[in-house]
Design an enzyme around this catalytic site. Structure first.
Site, PDB file in Angstrom:
ATOM      1  N   ASN A 109       1.187  -0.894  -0.156  1.00 53.30           N
ATOM      2  CA  ASN A 109       0.084  -0.305   0.333  1.00 53.30           C
ATOM      3  C   ASN A 109       0.790   1.539   0.052  1.00 53.30           C
ATOM      4  O   ASN A 109       1.517   1.310   1.033  1.00 53.30           O
ATOM      5  CB  ASN A 109      -0.940   0.070   1.255  1.00 53.30           C
ATOM      6  CG  ASN A 109      -2.190   0.979   1.720  1.00 53.30           C
ATOM      7  OD1 ASN A 109      -1.690   1.958   0.281  1.00 53.30           O
ATOM      8  ND2 ASN A 109      -2.289   1.211   2.695  1.00 53.30           N
ATOM      9  N   TRP A 110       1.423   1.640  -1.036  1.00 52.42           N
ATOM     10  CA  TRP A 110       1.321   3.122  -0.811  1.00 52.42           C
ATOM     11  C   TRP A 110       1.427   3.965  -0.533  1.00 52.42           C
ATOM     12  O   TRP A 110       1.722   5.145  -0.864  1.00 52.42           O
ATOM     13  CB  TRP A 110       2.385   3.137  -2.406  1.00 52.42           C
ATOM     14  CG  TRP A 110       2.733   2.468  -3.448  1.00 52.42           C
ATOM     15  CD1 TRP A 110       3.661   1.142  -3.156  1.00 52.42           C
ATOM     16  CD2 TRP A 110       3.848   1.821  -4.669  1.00 52.42           C
ATOM     17  NE1 TRP A 110       3.990   0.448  -4.199  1.00 52.42           N
ATOM     18  CE2 TRP A 110       4.097   1.304  -4.834  1.00 52.42           C
ATOM     19  CE3 TRP A 110       3.207   2.716  -5.509  1.00 52.42           C
ATOM     20  CZ2 TRP A 110       5.001   0.949  -6.829  1.00 52.42           C
ATOM     21  CZ3 TRP A 110       3.770   1.940  -6.722  1.00 52.42           C
ATOM     22  CH2 TRP A 110       3.796   1.237  -7.313  1.00 52.42           C
ATOM     23  N   LYS A 111      -0.152   4.105  -0.035  1.00 48.29           N
ATOM     24  CA  LYS A 111       0.300   5.779   0.276  1.00 48.29           C
ATOM     25  C   LYS A 111      -0.304   6.651  -1.035  1.00 48.29           C
ATOM     26  O   LYS A 111      -0.062   6.386  -1.909  1.00 48.29           O
ATOM     27  CB  LYS A 111       0.237   5.977   1.814  1.00 48.29           C
ATOM     28  CG  LYS A 111      -0.080   4.418   2.330  1.00 48.29           C
ATOM     29  CD  LYS A 111       0.312   4.289   4.077  1.00 48.29           C
ATOM     30  CE  LYS A 111       0.285   3.319   4.755  1.00 48.29           C
ATOM     31  NZ  LYS A 111       0.237   3.467   6.333  1.00 48.29           N
ATOM     32  N   GLU A 152      -6.520   5.277   7.751  1.00 48.53           N
ATOM     33  CA  GLU A 152      -6.111   6.010   7.910  1.00 48.53           C
ATOM     34  C   GLU A 152      -7.385   7.055   6.870  1.00 48.53           C
ATOM     35  O   GLU A 152      -7.975   7.950   6.960  1.00 48.53           O
ATOM     36  CB  GLU A 152      -5.105   6.817   6.578  1.00 48.53           C
ATOM     37  CG  GLU A 152      -3.258   6.563   7.776  1.00 48.53           C
ATOM     38  CD  GLU A 152      -2.377   5.708   6.950  1.00 48.53           C
ATOM     39  OE1 GLU A 152      -2.516   5.497   6.122  1.00 48.53           O
ATOM     40  OE2 GLU A 152      -1.655   4.928   7.543  1.00 48.53           O
ATOM     41  N   GLU A 183      -5.431  -4.089  10.694  1.00 53.74           N
ATOM     42  CA  GLU A 183      -4.015  -3.617  10.825  1.00 53.74           C
ATOM     43  C   GLU A 183      -4.317  -3.023  12.140  1.00 53.74           C
ATOM     44  O   GLU A 183      -4.900  -1.719  12.508  1.00 53.74           O
ATOM     45  CB  GLU A 183      -4.709  -2.602   9.723  1.00 53.74           C
ATOM     46  CG  GLU A 183      -4.106  -3.203   8.528  1.00 53.74           C
ATOM     47  CD  GLU A 183      -3.769  -2.595   7.289  1.00 53.74           C
ATOM     48  OE1 GLU A 183      -2.606  -2.743   7.104  1.00 53.74           O
ATOM     49  OE2 GLU A 183      -3.944  -1.132   7.401  1.00 53.74           O
ATOM     50  N   GLY A 228       3.047   2.777  10.631  1.00 52.50           N
ATOM     51  CA  GLY A 228       4.279   3.291  10.938  1.00 52.50           C
ATOM     52  C   GLY A 228       4.641   4.140  11.645  1.00 52.50           C
ATOM     53  O   GLY A 228       5.095   4.775  12.098  1.00 52.50           O
ATOM     54  N   SER A 259       3.609  -2.391   9.984  1.00 52.54           N
ATOM     55  CA  SER A 259       5.449  -2.537   9.991  1.00 52.54           C
ATOM     56  C   SER A 259       5.873  -3.533  10.093  1.00 52.54           C
ATOM     57  O   SER A 259       7.027  -4.270  10.181  1.00 52.54           O
ATOM     58  CB  SER A 259       5.740  -1.545  11.693  1.00 52.54           C
ATOM     59  OG  SER A 259       5.370  -0.419  12.072  1.00 52.54           O
ATOM     60  N   GLY A 317       3.167  -1.416   4.164  1.00 54.53           N
ATOM     61  CA  GLY A 317       3.345   0.042   3.837  1.00 54.53           C
ATOM     62  C   GLY A 317       4.359   0.640   3.401  1.00 54.53           C
ATOM     63  O   GLY A 317       4.980   0.882   2.204  1.00 54.53           O
ATOM     64  N   GLY A 318       5.360   1.058   4.543  1.00 55.79           N
ATOM     65  CA  GLY A 318       6.605   2.016   3.906  1.00 55.79           C
ATOM     66  C   GLY A 318       7.579   0.961   3.648  1.00 55.79           C
ATOM     67  O   GLY A 318       8.191   1.420   2.741  1.00 55.79           O
TER      68      GLY A 318
HETATM   69  P1  13P Z   1       3.158   0.370   7.585  1.00 53.57           P
HETATM   70  O1  13P Z   1       3.720  -0.829   7.382  1.00 53.57           O
HETATM   71  O2  13P Z   1       3.997   1.604   7.714  1.00 53.57           O
HETATM   72  O3  13P Z   1       3.534   0.227   8.885  1.00 53.57           O
HETATM   73  O4  13P Z   1       1.725   0.853   7.024  1.00 53.57           O
HETATM   74  C1  13P Z   1       1.276  -0.437   6.986  1.00 53.57           C
HETATM   75  C2  13P Z   1      -0.158   0.219   6.221  1.00 53.57           C
HETATM   76  O5  13P Z   1      -1.042   0.801   7.101  1.00 53.57           O
HETATM   77  C3  13P Z   1      -0.289  -0.730   4.895  1.00 53.57           C
HETATM   78  O6  13P Z   1      -1.887  -0.242   4.815  1.00 53.57           O
END
Ligand code: 13P
Length: 250
Positions: free
Chosen positions: A9-11, A97, A167, A173, A213, A234-235
């Site tokens: 998920n690149w956000k 989010e 999640e 994050g 994470s 995510g990250g």
């Molecule tokens: P991180 O992997 O950056 O913690 O984000 C998780 C996330 O929100 C994936 O949708």
């Protein structure tokens, strides 16, 4: 048999140029991977370009959100049909989010899950408790409400087309991953609820992803647990080599 699914998920990261460069770097790194579904969720402008580049490969595409209406006067929104038309097969729905910053509720999540299914998209329905909810001992109560409301009215016949992502908000994050045991505990609880909702056989076929994470260092441990069927990353999905190492967790 649940096929593991790892989604990035690149956000709100990556321009179209950066997105296409990423895909060109990733594809050769993961072309030999079998037995794992790989999915990328870029921002809307890159959906079409990423879908075009990944067509015919072992990498699928998801949107990070969508509206529940098929069309209409909803300035700034994107419909399920448009997501599908851009080449996506999955839609992430109800990410924390979205709930936190864009006022999404369990009810709007439910409308979106239904709309995704109606459009032939596979919904990846996200849920999870906040830190204060966990500290107050309300984790199970919160995720039960999110799961039951989010899936209300969806028949067992659609169960094989639904993906759930747990999640915990406190792990997103923050670098603070739920331990595999903590995640497994909630995943098992969710599968129990799915079993009440749709029956044991259907519940066994639903993939429940973990997000928060996830990185190359912890993916294997998480995937080793009975009810963890993949990850929403995510990250660590923003660099092709790092994401490829997560995908190749075995
Ligand atoms: P991180 O992997 O950056 O913690 O984000 C998780 C996330 O929100 C994936 O949708």
């Amino acid at each position: 048999m649940r096929i593991p699914l790892i989604a990035g998920n690149w956000k709100m990261y990556k321009t179209m140029g950066e997105a296409t460069a990423f895909v060109k770097e990733l594809l050769p790194l993961v072309s030999g991977v079998t037995g794992v579904e790989i999915v990328l969720a870029p921002p809307f402008p890159s959906l079409g370009p990423v879908a075009a580049l990944t067509a015919g490969t072992n990498v699928g595409v998801a949107s990070q959100n969508m509206h529940f209406a098929e069309e209409g006067a909803y300035t700034g929104e994107v419909s399920p049909g448009m997501v599908k038309d851009a080449g996506a097969a999955y839609a992430i729905i109800g990410h924390s989010e979205r709930r936190q910053y864009f006022a999404e509720t369990d009810d709007s999540v439910n409308r979106k899950v239904k709309a995704a299914l109606a459009s032939g998209l596979v919904p990846v329905m996200c849920l999870g408790e906040t830190l204060s909810e966990r500290e107050e001992g309300r984790t199970f109560e919160v995720v039960e409400r999110q799961l039951r409301t989010g899936l209300a009215g969806i028949p067992a016949s659609d169960s094989s087309r639904v993906i759930v992502a747990y999640e915990p908000v406190w792990a997103i994050g923050t670098g603070r991953t739920a331990t595999p045991a903590q995640a497994q505990e909630v995943h098992a609880f969710l599968r129990g609820l799915l079993s009440e909702l749709w029956g044991a056989t259907a519940a066994r076929s639903v993939r429940i992803l973990y997000g928060g994470s996830v990185k190359p260092e912890n993916i294997a441990d998480l995937m080793g647990r009975n009810d963890i069927d993949g990850a929403l990353v995510g990250g660590a999905s923003l660099k092709a080599d790092v994401f490829a190492n997560i995908v190749k967790f075995q």
